[in-house]
Design a protein around this motif. Structure first.
Motif, mmCIF file in Angstrom:
data_model
loop_
_atom_site.group_PDB
_atom_site.id
_atom_site.type_symbol
_atom_site.label_atom_id
_atom_site.label_comp_id
_atom_site.label_asym_id
_atom_site.label_seq_id
_atom_site.Cartn_x
_atom_site.Cartn_y
_atom_site.Cartn_z
ATOM 1 N N ALA A 137 73.720 -20.615 35.191
ATOM 2 C CA ALA A 137 72.415 -20.381 35.810
ATOM 3 C C ALA A 137 71.418 -19.904 34.757
ATOM 4 C CB ALA A 137 72.543 -19.350 36.932
ATOM 5 N N VAL A 138 71.852 -18.972 33.909
ATOM 6 C CA VAL A 138 70.957 -18.451 32.876
ATOM 7 C C VAL A 138 70.599 -19.542 31.875
ATOM 8 C CG1 VAL A 138 70.760 -16.789 30.987
ATOM 9 C CG2 VAL A 138 71.834 -16.102 33.131
ATOM 10 N N LEU A 139 71.602 -20.313 31.447
ATOM 11 C CA LEU A 139 71.328 -21.401 30.498
ATOM 12 C C LEU A 139 70.362 -22.415 31.106
ATOM 13 C CD1 LEU A 139 74.762 -22.298 28.840
ATOM 14 C CD2 LEU A 139 72.962 -20.803 28.030
ATOM 15 N N ALA A 140 70.574 -22.717 32.357
ATOM 16 C CA ALA A 140 69.718 -23.701 33.007
ATOM 17 C C ALA A 140 68.287 -23.211 33.053
ATOM 18 C CB ALA A 140 70.222 -23.980 34.422
ATOM 19 N N LEU A 141 68.118 -21.954 33.403
ATOM 20 C CA LEU A 141 66.772 -21.417 33.595
ATOM 21 C C LEU A 141 66.028 -21.219 32.266
ATOM 22 C CD1 LEU A 141 64.870 -20.575 35.800
ATOM 23 C CD2 LEU A 141 65.820 -18.272 35.713
ATOM 24 N N PHE A 142 66.751 -20.806 31.220
ATOM 25 C CA PHE A 142 66.048 -20.424 29.990
ATOM 26 C C PHE A 142 66.328 -21.326 28.797
ATOM 27 C CE2 PHE A 142 66.378 -16.541 32.514
ATOM 28 C CZ PHE A 142 65.033 -16.302 32.698
ATOM 29 N N THR A 143 67.163 -22.333 28.959
ATOM 30 C CA THR A 143 67.353 -23.284 27.861
ATOM 31 C C THR A 143 67.107 -24.725 28.327
ATOM 32 O OG1 THR A 143 68.939 -21.811 26.824
ATOM 33 C CG2 THR A 143 68.917 -24.071 26.050
ATOM 34 N N PHE A 144 67.835 -25.170 29.364
ATOM 35 C CA PHE A 144 67.760 -26.589 29.706
ATOM 36 C C PHE A 144 66.460 -26.932 30.421
ATOM 37 C CE2 PHE A 144 72.466 -25.670 30.021
ATOM 38 C CZ PHE A 144 72.624 -25.828 28.665
ATOM 39 N N TRP A 145 66.131 -26.183 31.457
ATOM 40 C CA TRP A 145 64.882 -26.454 32.177
ATOM 41 C C TRP A 145 63.684 -26.346 31.240
ATOM 42 C CZ3 TRP A 145 61.524 -28.475 35.113
ATOM 43 C CH2 TRP A 145 60.322 -27.851 35.393
ATOM 44 N N PRO A 146 63.530 -25.270 30.468
ATOM 45 C CA PRO A 146 62.370 -25.208 29.576
ATOM 46 C C PRO A 146 62.332 -26.352 28.570
ATOM 47 C CG PRO A 146 63.763 -23.278 29.291
ATOM 48 C CD PRO A 146 64.279 -24.008 30.454
ATOM 49 N N ALA A 147 63.505 -26.786 28.084
ATOM 50 C CA ALA A 147 63.509 -27.879 27.114
ATOM 51 C C ALA A 147 62.968 -29.158 27.756
ATOM 52 C CB ALA A 147 64.908 -28.107 26.579
ATOM 53 N N ILE A 148 63.309 -29.375 29.015
ATOM 54 C CA ILE A 148 62.798 -30.548 29.713
ATOM 55 C C ILE A 148 61.317 -30.361 30.054
ATOM 56 C CG2 ILE A 148 63.003 -31.900 31.846
ATOM 57 C CD1 ILE A 148 66.043 -30.987 31.760
ATOM 58 N N HIS A 149 61.027 -29.166 30.546
ATOM 59 C CA HIS A 149 59.664 -28.830 30.964
ATOM 60 C C HIS A 149 58.674 -29.019 29.811
ATOM 61 C CE1 HIS A 149 56.555 -26.930 33.246
ATOM 62 N NE2 HIS A 149 56.513 -25.852 32.508
ATOM 63 N N VAL A 150 59.099 -28.596 28.622
ATOM 64 C CA VAL A 150 58.192 -28.648 27.486
ATOM 65 C C VAL A 150 57.934 -30.100 27.085
ATOM 66 C CG1 VAL A 150 59.708 -28.562 25.469
ATOM 67 C CG2 VAL A 150 57.638 -27.181 25.518
ATOM 68 N N GLY A 151 58.935 -30.964 27.280
ATOM 69 C CA GLY A 151 58.736 -32.386 27.037
ATOM 70 C C GLY A 151 57.659 -32.939 27.964
ATOM 71 N N TRP A 152 57.690 -32.506 29.176
ATOM 72 C CA TRP A 152 56.705 -32.901 30.169
ATOM 73 C C TRP A 152 55.314 -32.405 29.770
ATOM 74 C CZ3 TRP A 152 56.465 -36.305 33.824
ATOM 75 C CH2 TRP A 152 55.554 -36.177 34.870
ATOM 76 N N LEU A 153 55.228 -31.133 29.395
ATOM 77 C CA LEU A 153 53.937 -30.543 29.030
ATOM 78 C C LEU A 153 53.329 -31.230 27.805
ATOM 79 C CD1 LEU A 153 54.656 -26.698 29.350
ATOM 80 C CD2 LEU A 153 53.333 -28.125 30.911
ATOM 81 N N SER A 154 54.195 -31.767 26.936
ATOM 82 C CA SER A 154 53.689 -32.370 25.698
ATOM 83 C C SER A 154 52.926 -33.666 25.989
ATOM 84 C CB SER A 154 54.838 -32.659 24.740
ATOM 85 O OG SER A 154 55.619 -33.727 25.226
ATOM 86 N N LEU A 155 53.036 -34.169 27.200
ATOM 87 C CA LEU A 155 52.346 -35.415 27.548
ATOM 88 C C LEU A 155 50.947 -35.160 28.100
ATOM 89 C CD1 LEU A 155 55.351 -37.223 29.268
ATOM 90 C CD2 LEU A 155 54.597 -37.375 26.887
ATOM 91 N N TYR A 156 50.568 -33.885 28.154
ATOM 92 C CA TYR A 156 49.264 -33.548 28.726
ATOM 93 C C TYR A 156 48.355 -32.918 27.686
ATOM 94 C CZ TYR A 156 51.054 -34.474 33.354
ATOM 95 O OH TYR A 156 51.567 -35.090 34.441
#
Lengths: 434, 300, 318
Positions: free
Chosen positions: B27-46
């Protein structure tokens, strides 16, 4: 070989410490001021040394004691840049502070985010006229005033009177040419030719653009327009100012070369390693306290004219807070910048008192009699102009700081460096220009 | 590594038990490593900065923008120089220290403390102390130079010297940390093999190259990772020394991300730079696994 | 460079802490003193000479490595005038403790120290549980997705929290945790490094021991608690120490995740003390701050250095 302390014991110690601290935490988290008063959060940065933190805490405690219906919680948020970053982060997260002391030059960043409230309607004309116009200038936009000056400064020239008289120099230099000449005279070398004392120091790390703006103003050149959409970094005046700095090191050999740290200049000066420094008036108290020699303070020497930027922090009130908080924040701001408090803040820090009437208070009169140096900065305000403030100012500041570093350290010729800064800035500012 | 085959059974009769055991950390890895890594990829398109009035989809424009920016190229190059310039000498020094300390010496405790203590010093503290050493005029370095009749140096104020000066500090701080990993690894290098080689007349460099270093293979895999990750994310020193200056001479990728995020409020660019940083770290991991990890089998 | 012909054990060992069941070929048997074979044909003198060279090299390096610490301590005991004075050498000419008092007060270190202990203790306690559970799962169970999940854990070593400051900051703000100690601690509650370490250690424990425990009717958590953990203490301790050192010194993420001194750790306090020196860097004061921050961990290390290095060597990190 004695037996080492075993890990069994170590892990027991760690567990004990951990458990007791967890218990302790619950009590630490519990303390909160009581309800029914308006609770304000105020961010403030520290531009100058340690005691300021406790001074601010003391001042705010005084306010809280005399205003039972308002409780201000001061939050020390690091230097100006981090304090600003904190506030901006709070804004984007929807939880801005109520009131904050932030760089006066950051105005456009906050208005572009629609984050700050115009404050002029809470002040009478007479009240506003009592603040030094040069200080109010950084708060003005589209006919409103968005920030009230609080800890404001301006650069001055500090000089070591003992060294001056030893070198038979009668008074502080008032022109660039005189400064160069005196600085050469004051530079000392040992038998092998290594410099043991420089004539002058103009710190150039971090936000070098600030004092450099003073030099540019002295050539009669403005650095930016009032709507914050244009800068004049590649103007002839800017080139001349930059070359003057470089000449101090490489032509007159009266200043150390390379990028010199801001915090190091007062230490060098009070340590007798340099005869003159350009620095903020905000450092006056610290320099007077540390120096073992008579300290002189003078205007920044002129080229065509005298000139200096204003600097430092103003008080902003943020959008999106309840009306009761806005009202309480204005009360707080008026109290903090009242003549008596402005005088007190100035006396204890060296910042220039932001109101004219502060110089009429008893405390300030007494202080100025003993330390006439404080009046120099006030008198220089006549020639002072707003600090470089544009849209996206932090990035623009970075562009010009980088290129000034490049020029000062000899990485690129002055003109190329300033041209680069100009182009980079144009690119950013064109997004804002209408 | 011939441990008996892993207990492959689930002897507690509950097929969900391993997932239950992993749940908290996952749960911790998902919230603070995997999700942010994906999220930041998304943000980079804006495109999302102070001028943009909210996020606007721009595709890969942000990537084009930063690759086109000479300052970003400087930052990338600095980061590479800082990581390689710190990691390689630190590993060499760490290994040398470990080889020399892998036997009892009279002053062993002193050596261990001397080499390892910098690890226990916060980087901000270490950088502050070194900044004082580097201070022109009365810093230790200038005092020593002066003793030898030299002039004054201003390492942190000189674009050519600033990054090397910070690299020196990082090597000083990291070597001892890597040393203890090498010391641990050396415990698995059997002495009898070395002895046999020695009796056969092999010189020490040969033993080092043919026996010790190959047997340290798994340690190298690990140390390379530690060294790269620790340097690539190390920008604490910039906060108390150069702030990335003079003229970006010491600006590093993570510091640039920090400035773009909090000072310049350019979320799109900051996200794009984060993608570059994370991508680079993952490529390092993959290369490391491919080049060094082939002979190292952690798995069944 | 050196041709040591002896390979004595790394360190003296505390027999009470000898681990059982570490994988063969690992650092298991440090405790047994190996014989020190002497190489034929090498004279005593040449051996002594070589050892001497190694020792001189080591000593020189050690002194060099200690310089920043000694220089900081010297400066922290010195008055402001001496700092910039020409003649100042190593020994303080006017030793004073006043810098420490001023740094302690100006830097608010009492609050920061308490915060740091709370933060580090909180992280270590939770990590101890999560890495043990995850390490156990990876060491002793077969389940669908095991390889993928294990790779994901290893990836966390490569992609640290700080590299993802931007999205993590946003996550923390949407959880309304900015400026709390939770914001500093939460992302570190899981550790890929710790999980990997504990997995390696657990794999070294003979499965027969677990079988026996199960026969005795032990539940899984009892096996972990009474069979695995006691046998893998060096690994857990080594991880705990590395983690303590890391989080005690961690700066960047706490700086970003918090605003007020009531939540910030000592590293941030020190940086702010340094950053607040704009009207003249008082090196003696700052160096006192550095010494204050460095001292606690340093003392702990001096006391436990033997045990620390030993446990590291035995932890199976390799």
């Amino acid at each position: 070989m004695h037996a080492p302390i075993s890990f069994g014991r170590l892990s027991r110690i760690i567990t004990a410490v951990a458990l007791s601290t967890v218990l302790l935490t619950s009590s630490v988290f519990a303390a909160r001021p009581h309800a029914s008063t308006v609770n304000l959060t105020m961010y403030f940065p520290i531009g100058v040394a340690g005691p300021l933190n406790s001074l601010m805490t003391r001042l705010v405690a005084d306010f809280n004691d005399t205003h039972p219906d308002i409780h201000v919680n001061p939050v020390f948020a690091g230097d100006y840049v981090s304090a600003s970053a904190k506030a901006q982060a709070g804004i984007s997260a929807g939880s801005p502070p109520d009131v904050a002391v932030l760089l006066a030059a950051d105005l456009f960043s906050f208005t572009d985010e629609h984050a700050v409230l115009p404050l002029d309607k809470y002040f009478t004309k007479k009240e506003l006229a009592d603040y030094w116009p040069a200080f109010l200038a950084n708060g003005r936009l589209h006919g409103h005033i968005y920030s009230i000056p609080f800890q404001r400064s301006t650069p001055v020239l500090y000089y070591n009177k003992a060294m001056f008289s030893a070198a038979h120099i009668k008074k502080a230099p008032s022109t660039w040419a005189q400064l160069a000449k005196d600085a050469q005279k004051l530079t000392q070398r040992d038998s092998s030719g290594n410099v043991t004392r420089y004539g002058v120091e103009f710190p150039s790390d971090g936000t070098v653009y600030w004092m450099w703006e003073g030099l540019v103003l002295e050539t009669g050149q403005k650095l930016f327009n009032s709507t914050g959409t244009k800068v004049y970094f590649n103007s002839p005046g800017a080139v001349k100012a930059t070359n003057f700095l470089i000449d101090l090191s490489h032509k007159y050999h009266a200043m150390a070369s390379g990028v010199l740290p801001w915090g190091g200049a007062p230490t060098d000066f009070t340590g007798g390693k340099v005869a003159m420094i350009y620095h903020s008036t905000g450092s006056l108290s610290a320099i007077l306290a540390a120096a073992k020699f008579p300290v002189g303070v003078a205007f920044m020497p002129k080229d065509k004219t005298y000139g200096a930027p204003t600097g430092g922090g103003s008080l902003y009130v943020f959008k999106g807070i309840p009306a009761s908080h806005v009202k309480a924040s204005v009360t707080f701001i008026k109290w903090m910048t009242s003549p008596v408090r402005a005088a007190q803040w100035s006396i204890e820090t060296g910042y220039v008192a932001v109101r004219k009437s502060a110089f009429k208070t008893h405390a300030m009169k007494v202080f100025a009699k003993q330390n006439p140096q404080v009046l120099v900065a006030r008198n220089q305000l006549k020639y002072a102009q707003a600090e470089l403030a544009t849209h996206q100012d932090q990035q623009i500041h970075q562009f010009i700081d980088d290129q000034l570093d490049a020029a000062i350290s000899g990485q690129s010729p002055t003109k190329t460096a300033l041209q680069t800064a100009q182009q980079e800035s144009n690119q950013i500012l064109s997004q804002f220009g209408k | 590594m011939a441990t008996r085959a892993t207990g492959s059974r689930n002897r507690y009769g509950n097929p969900f038990l391993p997932y239950f055991l992993l749940a908290p950390s996952l749960a911790v890895l998902a919230l603070f490593t995997f999700w942010p890594a994906i999220h930041v990829g998304w943000l980079s398109l804006y495109r999302n900065n102070l001028a943009s009035n909210g996020p606007h989809f721009t595709g890969l424009t942000n990537f084009a923008t930063i690759l086109d920016d000479p300052q970003f190229r400087t930052v990338l190059f600095n980061t590479l120089e800082f990581v390689v310039g710190t990691a390689v000498p630190s590993m060499a020094l760490g290994l040398t220290m470990a080889l020399l300390l892998n036997r009892q010496r009279i002053l062993s405790p002193l050596y261990r403390v001397a080499f390892f203590y910098p690890t226990l010093v916060p980087m901000v503290g270490a950088a502050t102390a070194w900044a004082f050493i580097y201070t022109p005029g009365y810093g230790l370095m200038d005092r020593v130079l002066h003793l030898w009749g030299g002039g004054s140096l201003n390492p942190l104020g000189d674009p050519k010297l600033a990054l090397p000066a910070l690299i020196a500090l990082s090597i000083w701080r990291m070597s001892g940390y890597l040393m203890i990993f090498f010391l641990a690894g050396l415990q698995s290098v059997p002495t009898d093999v070395q002895e046999a080689a020695r009796v056969d007349g092999a010189a020490y460099p040969t033993i080092l190259r043919r026996i010790i270093i190959p047997l340290l293979g798994p340690t190298f895999v690990f140390v390379v990772i530690i060294a790269i990750v620790n340097t690539a994310q190390l920008v604490d020193q910039l906060y108390v020394t150069t702030g990335g200056g003079p003229n970006n001479a010491t600006n590093l990728l993570l510091w640039d991300i920090y400035q773009q995020t909090f000072s310049f409020q350019d979320q799109g660019i900051a996200a794009t730079m984060t993608v570059v940083l994370v991508g680079a770290l993952l490529i390092c991991a993959a290369l490391n696994a491919f080049l060094l990890d082939r002979r190292t089998h952690y798995d069944d | 460079m050196t041709t040591e012909s002896t390979a004595e054990p790394l360190l003296d060992d505390d027999p009470g802490e000898a681990p059982a069941g570490i994988a063969p070929g690992s650092a298991a048997d440090l405790a047994t003193t190996r014989p020190a074979p002497t190489r034929a044909g090498v004279s005593l003198w040449s051996r002594l000479l070589r050892q001497g060279t190694a020792n001189v090299l080591l000593l020189a390096a050690a002194v060099f490595w200690l310089i920043p610490l000694l220089w900081s301590i010297a400066a922290s005991l010195e008055g402001p005038v001496q700092i910039t004075a020409d003649g100042w050498g190593w020994l303080p000419t006017h030793p004073t403790g006043v810098n420490f008092v001023n740094a302690w007060n100006d830097g608010n270190f009492s609050i920061y120290l308490v915060n740091t202990v709370i933060i580090v203790a909180g992280i270590i306690l939770v990590q101890g549980v999560t890495v043990s559970l995850a390490g156990y799962a990876f060491a002793r169970f077969d389940f669908a997705g095991k390889r993928l999940l294990f790779t994901l854990y290893l990836l966390q070593i490569m992609v640290p929290v700080t590299a993802l400051v931007l999205p993590n900051y946003q996550t923390m703000s949407s959880l309304h945790l900015i400026d709390t100690k939770w914001a500093i601690m939460l992302p570190y509650f899981a550790s890929g490094f710790g999980t990997f370490l504990m997995r390696q250690a657990f794999r070294g424990v003979p499965p027969e021991l677990e079988d026996a425990a199960i026969l005795d009717g032990a539940a899984w958590w009892q096996t972990v608690r009474y069979v695995y953990l006691p046998l893998t203490r060096p690994s857990l301790a080594a991880f705990a120490l590395v983690s303590i050192a890391f989080h005690w010194n961690d700066f960047f993420w706490p700086l970003i995740a918090t605003n007020s001194s009531s939540n910030r750790p000592i590293s941030v306090g020190l940086a702010l003390l340094t950053a607040s020196q704009e009207s003249g860097t008082q090196w003696n004061l700052i160096m006192a701050g550095v010494v204050i921050v460095v001292l606690p961990l340093l003392i702990v290390f001096l006391i436990f250095q033997r045990a620390f290095i030993n446990s590291f060597a035995r932890s199976g990190i390799k």
